[in-house]
Design a protein around this motif. Structure first.
Motif, short mmCIF file in Angstrom:
data_model
loop_
_atom_site.label_atom_id
_atom_site.label_comp_id
_atom_site.label_asym_id
_atom_site.label_seq_id
_atom_site.Cartn_x
_atom_site.Cartn_y
_atom_site.Cartn_z
N PHE A 20 0.84 -1.20 0.00
CA PHE A 20 0.00 0.00 0.00
C PHE A 20 0.87 1.25 0.00
O PHE A 20 0.66 2.17 -0.79
CB PHE A 20 -0.92 -0.02 1.23
N GLN A 21 1.91 1.26 0.86
CA GLN A 21 2.80 2.43 0.92
C GLN A 21 3.53 2.63 -0.40
O GLN A 21 3.72 3.76 -0.86
CB GLN A 21 3.80 2.29 2.08
N LEU A 22 3.92 1.53 -1.05
CA LEU A 22 4.56 1.63 -2.37
C LEU A 22 3.59 2.21 -3.39
O LEU A 22 3.97 3.01 -4.24
CB LEU A 22 5.03 0.25 -2.85
N ILE A 81 1.12 4.26 -2.76
CA ILE A 81 0.98 5.70 -2.48
C ILE A 81 2.19 6.46 -3.04
O ILE A 81 2.05 7.47 -3.74
CB ILE A 81 0.84 5.95 -0.95
N ALA A 82 3.39 5.95 -2.75
CA ALA A 82 4.61 6.62 -3.25
C ALA A 82 4.62 6.63 -4.77
O ALA A 82 5.02 7.62 -5.40
CB ALA A 82 5.85 5.91 -2.70
N GLY A 83 4.17 5.54 -5.38
CA GLY A 83 4.15 5.45 -6.84
C GLY A 83 3.22 6.46 -7.47
O GLY A 83 3.60 7.15 -8.42
N ILE A 84 2.03 6.58 -6.93
CA ILE A 84 1.06 7.50 -7.56
C ILE A 84 1.49 8.96 -7.32
O ILE A 84 1.33 9.81 -8.20
CB ILE A 84 -0.39 7.20 -7.11
N GLU A 85 2.10 9.22 -6.18
CA GLU A 85 2.65 10.58 -5.95
C GLU A 85 3.71 10.89 -7.00
O GLU A 85 3.75 11.98 -7.57
CB GLU A 85 3.27 10.69 -4.55
N ALA A 86 4.58 9.91 -7.28
CA ALA A 86 5.65 10.11 -8.27
C ALA A 86 5.04 10.34 -9.66
O ALA A 86 5.51 11.19 -10.41
CB ALA A 86 6.58 8.90 -8.29
N HIS A 87 4.00 9.58 -9.98
CA HIS A 87 3.35 9.76 -11.28
C HIS A 87 2.76 11.15 -11.45
O HIS A 87 2.84 11.74 -12.53
CB HIS A 87 2.22 8.74 -11.44
N ALA A 132 -5.24 7.23 0.22
CA ALA A 132 -5.89 6.01 -0.27
C ALA A 132 -5.53 5.85 -1.74
O ALA A 132 -5.02 6.78 -2.37
CB ALA A 132 -7.41 6.10 -0.09
N LEU A 133 -5.80 4.67 -2.26
CA LEU A 133 -5.52 4.36 -3.67
C LEU A 133 -6.84 4.10 -4.37
O LEU A 133 -7.71 3.43 -3.82
CB LEU A 133 -4.65 3.11 -3.77
N ILE A 134 -7.00 4.63 -5.57
CA ILE A 134 -8.20 4.28 -6.35
C ILE A 134 -7.80 3.44 -7.55
O ILE A 134 -6.72 3.59 -8.11
CB ILE A 134 -9.06 5.48 -6.82
#
Ligand code: NAG
Ligand code: NAG
Length: 224
Positions: A23-25, A27-33, A51-53
């Motif tokens: 989950f933390q990965l 979150i970090a991934g979508i922030e980077a995107h 949260a992730l959608i």
């Protein structure tokens, strides 16, 4: 009996830890995107999701930044949310906006393709029993020759003090440009809890980029 019940909780720990780190990965991934695609800062001053959608067209989940033809994303997608167990009570607003290609001038606003107030969440599903679609889903239709437009799906907390600004208090107002950040501020929307995005380019063949990792896919895409 004693040893079994004693051991069992510890045996579960690695599984719980792995889930949480995925989950933390995520979150970090979508922030980077959002940064790589310049949605931050071109659309949003900041993006700190909790949260992730998942957005799926005909059961197929999009990857962040994934390129599509408009035909592939013409029908209303299914959106689900994962908060890693955190409570998602209250109301939420879902928006889909197009700030254009990277570097586009958004001084006249961003194009609103979907705007639904009053959604609730049960489990990972959005429930629209009390929702209000200001703009029903309208698939991307970027102009030819414009390059890939970015389409950002955003989920905001909608506090009970939420009050839609003039012009946004009626259903079905259709696609138009608006100032997303002014809307968020003026209506009293709360935190941006989750988001993802895709790209659509008119006149382009079906996505040719295969992602080895979601982040790398986006890097390749934006370096073209
Ligand atoms: C609620 O969801 C149903 C099923 O997905 C959909 O047909 C309907 O248009 C939605 N209503 C609103 C107001 O979004
Ligand atoms: C959610 O929205 C519904 C419909 O507008 C409203 O009746 C309800 O009070 C809202 N709940 C909260 C927690 O804001």
């Amino acid at each position: 009996m004693f040893s079994l019940s004693f051991i069992a909780p510890f045996a579960l720990l690695p599984f719980v830890a792995a889930q949480s780190s995925d989950f933390q990965l995520g979150i970090a991934g979508i922030e980077a995107h959002f940064k790589q695609s310049l949605l931050v800062p071109e659309l949003l001053a900041a993006f700190d999701p909790t949260a992730l959608i998942d957005v799926a067209y005909s059961g197929n989940s999009i990857q962040p930044g994934q390129p599509f033809t408009k035909d592939q994303v013409g029908s209303t997608p299914t959106v689900t949310i994962n908060s890693n167990g955190a409570s998602l009570s209250g109301n939420y607003t879902l928006a889909l906006v197009d700030p254009g290609p990277v570097g586009a001038d958004t001084s006249a606003g961003v194009t609103r393709h979907w705007l639904v107030n009053g959604l609730t969440i049960s489990g990972t599903s959005f429930n629209n029993a009390t929702s209000f679609a200001v703009t029903e889903y309208a698939g991307p239709a970027p102009p030819a020759g414009d390059g890939p437009h970015r389409y950002a799906f955003l989920v905001f907390e909608q506090p009970s003090s939420f009050a839609p600004p003039t012009g946004f208090d009626q259903a079905n107002i259709g696609v138009s440009k608006f100032d997303l950040n002014a809307y968020v501020k003026d209506s009293g929307l709360g935190a941006l809890v989750a988001g993802t995005y895709m790209t659509v380019e008119e006149g382009q063949a079906t996505a040719s980029l295969q992602s080895t990792s979601a982040v790398r896919c986006s890097q390749t895409f934006w370096q073209q």
